[in-house]
Design a protein around this motif. Structure first.
Motif, PDB file in Angstrom:
ATOM      1  N   ARG A 198     149.507 -25.467  76.209  1.00 23.59           N
ATOM      2  CA  ARG A 198     147.867 -25.161  76.002  1.00 23.59           C
ATOM      3  C   ARG A 198     147.092 -25.315  77.009  1.00 23.59           C
ATOM      4  O   ARG A 198     145.967 -26.119  77.186  1.00 23.59           O
ATOM      5  N   MET A 199     147.627 -24.700  78.268  1.00 25.02           N
ATOM      6  CA  MET A 199     146.842 -25.164  79.559  1.00 25.02           C
ATOM      7  C   MET A 199     145.667 -23.944  79.722  1.00 25.02           C
ATOM      8  O   MET A 199     145.775 -22.642  79.068  1.00 25.02           O
ATOM      9  N   PRO A 200     144.741 -24.202  80.402  1.00 20.33           N
ATOM     10  CA  PRO A 200     143.774 -23.062  81.137  1.00 20.33           C
ATOM     11  C   PRO A 200     144.426 -22.101  81.895  1.00 20.33           C
ATOM     12  O   PRO A 200     145.385 -22.649  82.435  1.00 20.33           O
ATOM     13  N   PRO A 201     143.958 -21.015  81.960  1.00 22.81           N
ATOM     14  CA  PRO A 201     142.683 -20.420  81.485  1.00 22.81           C
ATOM     15  C   PRO A 201     142.881 -19.784  79.878  1.00 22.81           C
ATOM     16  O   PRO A 201     142.042 -19.283  79.092  1.00 22.81           O
ATOM     17  N   PHE A 202     144.468 -19.772  79.704  1.00 26.41           N
ATOM     18  CA  PHE A 202     144.624 -18.626  78.418  1.00 26.41           C
ATOM     19  C   PHE A 202     144.319 -19.418  77.057  1.00 26.41           C
ATOM     20  O   PHE A 202     143.772 -18.907  76.110  1.00 26.41           O
ATOM     21  N   TYR A 203     144.590 -20.917  77.077  1.00 30.43           N
ATOM     22  CA  TYR A 203     144.401 -21.506  75.734  1.00 30.43           C
ATOM     23  C   TYR A 203     142.996 -21.608  75.438  1.00 30.43           C
ATOM     24  O   TYR A 203     142.611 -21.246  74.128  1.00 30.43           O
ATOM     25  N   PRO A 204     142.190 -21.971  76.318  1.00 30.95           N
ATOM     26  CA  PRO A 204     140.495 -22.084  75.840  1.00 30.95           C
ATOM     27  C   PRO A 204     139.968 -20.642  75.490  1.00 30.95           C
ATOM     28  O   PRO A 204     139.135 -20.540  74.725  1.00 30.95           O
ATOM     29  N   MET A 205     140.540 -19.658  76.082  1.00 27.28           N
ATOM     30  CA  MET A 205     140.048 -18.410  75.868  1.00 27.28           C
ATOM     31  C   MET A 205     140.488 -17.907  74.542  1.00 27.28           C
ATOM     32  O   MET A 205     139.631 -17.410  73.855  1.00 27.28           O
ATOM     33  N   MET A 206     141.736 -18.104  74.273  1.00 26.73           N
ATOM     34  CA  MET A 206     142.293 -17.897  72.933  1.00 26.73           C
ATOM     35  C   MET A 206     141.406 -18.544  71.836  1.00 26.73           C
ATOM     36  O   MET A 206     141.021 -17.965  70.639  1.00 26.73           O
ATOM     37  N   ILE A 207     140.998 -19.861  71.889  1.00 28.29           N
ATOM     38  CA  ILE A 207     140.221 -20.504  71.120  1.00 28.29           C
ATOM     39  C   ILE A 207     138.857 -20.023  71.101  1.00 28.29           C
ATOM     40  O   ILE A 207     138.373 -19.715  69.867  1.00 28.29           O
ATOM     41  N   ASP A 208     138.520 -19.869  72.071  1.00 25.70           N
ATOM     42  CA  ASP A 208     136.922 -19.200  72.100  1.00 25.70           C
ATOM     43  C   ASP A 208     137.000 -17.838  71.493  1.00 25.70           C
ATOM     44  O   ASP A 208     135.838 -17.565  70.828  1.00 25.70           O
ATOM     45  N   LEU A 209     138.058 -17.175  71.438  1.00 25.25           N
ATOM     46  CA  LEU A 209     137.931 -15.775  70.733  1.00 25.25           C
ATOM     47  C   LEU A 209     138.268 -16.070  69.135  1.00 25.25           C
ATOM     48  O   LEU A 209     138.111 -15.036  68.358  1.00 25.25           O
ATOM     49  N   GLY A 210     138.438 -17.258  68.611  1.00 22.79           N
ATOM     50  CA  GLY A 210     138.377 -17.534  67.274  1.00 22.79           C
ATOM     51  C   GLY A 210     140.014 -17.657  66.680  1.00 22.79           C
ATOM     52  O   GLY A 210     139.910 -17.724  65.567  1.00 22.79           O
ATOM     53  N   TYR A 211     141.004 -17.555  67.593  1.00 26.78           N
ATOM     54  CA  TYR A 211     142.238 -17.749  67.392  1.00 26.78           C
ATOM     55  C   TYR A 211     142.652 -19.226  66.782  1.00 26.78           C
ATOM     56  O   TYR A 211     142.083 -20.061  67.587  1.00 26.78           O
ATOM     57  N   PRO A 212     143.545 -19.234  65.960  1.00 26.20           N
ATOM     58  CA  PRO A 212     143.910 -20.689  65.556  1.00 26.20           C
ATOM     59  C   PRO A 212     144.700 -21.265  66.589  1.00 26.20           C
ATOM     60  O   PRO A 212     145.532 -20.675  67.486  1.00 26.20           O
ATOM     61  N   SER A 213     144.593 -22.500  66.917  1.00 25.93           N
ATOM     62  CA  SER A 213     145.572 -23.277  68.100  1.00 25.93           C
ATOM     63  C   SER A 213     146.990 -23.062  67.888  1.00 25.93           C
ATOM     64  O   SER A 213     147.603 -23.102  68.908  1.00 25.93           O
ATOM     65  N   TYR A 214     147.588 -23.005  66.574  1.00 28.64           N
ATOM     66  CA  TYR A 214     149.066 -22.836  66.460  1.00 28.64           C
ATOM     67  C   TYR A 214     149.603 -21.471  66.758  1.00 28.64           C
ATOM     68  O   TYR A 214     150.715 -21.379  67.039  1.00 28.64           O
ATOM     69  N   LEU A 215     148.650 -20.657  67.011  1.00 26.32           N
ATOM     70  CA  LEU A 215     149.110 -19.250  67.729  1.00 26.32           C
ATOM     71  C   LEU A 215     149.653 -19.444  69.067  1.00 26.32           C
ATOM     72  O   LEU A 215     150.694 -18.794  69.382  1.00 26.32           O
TER      73      LEU A 215
END
Length: 118
Positions: free
Chosen positions: A27-44
């Protein structure tokens, strides 16, 4: 020449899968925060991370042509999905990297040697 090009392109694709997969799992940046900002659930992140790591292993392994087809399909779906998600949110700069990796994955698939084809 073609074999060298295949391995150069495939190494980049595999590197992205391995590094990106590890970063997703951690769950490292930049991908994880970007994924969350796009509205995807964290388990994805866990699902994608494991799938990317599996794709990296399969693309490097000898033989396994059917699994390679699935790995390439997964990489393309992931990358085009990431580009489309950024486009849908009007984050056009976020489209560049996944679109480029999608093109590289498609190039790797197209020029792969006969021993790596179905």
């Amino acid at each position: 020449m073609r074999s060298g090009t295949y391995w150069a392109v495939t190494t980049v694709v595999v590197g992205e899968c391995a590094v990106g997969g590890a970063m997703d799992l951690l769950r490292m940046p930049p991908f994880y925060p970007m994924m969350i900002d796009l509205g995807y659930p964290s388990y994805l992140a866990t699902i994608l991370g494991l799938a990317k790591l599996a794709a990296a292993v399969v693309l490097l392994a000898p033989r396994l042509p059917r699994l390679k087809e699935w790995a390439y399909a997964g990489v393309l779906i992931n990358m085009t999905g990431a580009a489309a998600s950024n486009a849908a949110e009007h984050v056009y700069s976020g489209m560049i990297a996944p679109a480029a990796f999608a093109v590289l994955a498609l190039a790797s698939w197209a020029i792969r040697p006969g021993s790596r084809r179905l």
